[in-house]
Design an enzyme around this catalytic site. Sequence first.
Site, PDB file in Angstrom:
ATOM      1  N   SER A 146      11.123 -50.399  71.618  1.00  0.00           N
ATOM      2  CA  SER A 146      10.661 -51.365  70.749  1.00  0.00           C
ATOM      3  C   SER A 146      11.257 -52.691  70.793  1.00  0.00           C
ATOM      4  O   SER A 146      12.419 -52.777  71.105  1.00  0.00           O
ATOM      5  CB  SER A 146      10.625 -50.770  69.329  1.00  0.00           C
ATOM      6  OG  SER A 146      10.127 -52.097  68.440  1.00  0.00           O
ATOM      7  N   TYR A 159      14.833 -47.828  61.988  1.00  0.00           N
ATOM      8  CA  TYR A 159      13.987 -47.953  63.068  1.00  0.00           C
ATOM      9  C   TYR A 159      14.643 -48.767  64.258  1.00  0.00           C
ATOM     10  O   TYR A 159      14.798 -48.401  65.187  1.00  0.00           O
ATOM     11  CB  TYR A 159      12.676 -48.557  62.680  1.00  0.00           C
ATOM     12  CG  TYR A 159      11.613 -48.628  63.675  1.00  0.00           C
ATOM     13  CD1 TYR A 159      10.893 -47.410  64.070  1.00  0.00           C
ATOM     14  CD2 TYR A 159      11.377 -49.907  64.363  1.00  0.00           C
ATOM     15  CE1 TYR A 159      10.032 -47.634  65.161  1.00  0.00           C
ATOM     16  CE2 TYR A 159      10.424 -49.832  65.299  1.00  0.00           C
ATOM     17  CZ  TYR A 159       9.861 -48.748  65.747  1.00  0.00           C
ATOM     18  OH  TYR A 159       8.991 -48.767  66.724  1.00  0.00           O
TER      19      TYR A 159
END
Length: 254
Positions: A146, A159
Amino acid sequence: MTLFDLTGKSAVVTGGGTGIGLAMARALASAGAQVSIWGRRQEKLDEAVKSAAAEGISLAARSVDVADRQALADGFAAVAAEQGGLDIVVANAGVSSGHAKLLEVTDKQFDDVLEINLHGVFWTIREAAAVMIPQERGGSIITVSSLAALDATPRNYGYGASKAGVVSLTKASAVELARHQIRVNAVLPGWIETDMTDGLQQNEAFTANVMPRVPERRWGRPQDFAGIAVYLASEASAYQTGTQTVIDGGYSIF
């Protein structure tokens, strides 16, 4: 065989029941690969298989939790037996850590995200390699990280940390597995329309602030990842390993 032809190849896509994983799986299958999509929600997997079949795309499905090391090992062994080996693995399964302030994040919340997003990717790479190496026919492992791996992600600590770890795992695995002709590359999505970002998509203030910073002026879509999946899985990228490809509509450079 043409450059992007995956005929005869066997593939697994974790987190393949929805979003980016499903789009990648459909693309691999359309290019000729036998594809097994994995996930924890059987109903989502069944729905994905059915919708793909309606468009002439054949997918198989298996309920596998990437946080379960034995389930991963058993799953890869089963797919290799059913599909004639293992050539392509997309380590896509992941979860969000929410948006809690630093002092409000519990140890369990942080650990739970790393269990799926980081440990799960490590175990996926390891168990896939355990099947691929003895085959002596190479392979391609694609990890899905990501932009959170590169940019600050306040209130999304687990995350961001996990996705940065995925990039590091990708590079380390690429170096070690290259001698076996197994390539490992990472894909880093930006702001994409998926179930994970549904709340942000509905947030008018967020959209008003973020979308003007995307040169393409739109949210990314899962199908925007179809091409990179086929490219990294195919002979077209035969000399590419240990890389990270950002797909974000230009967000990170603007």
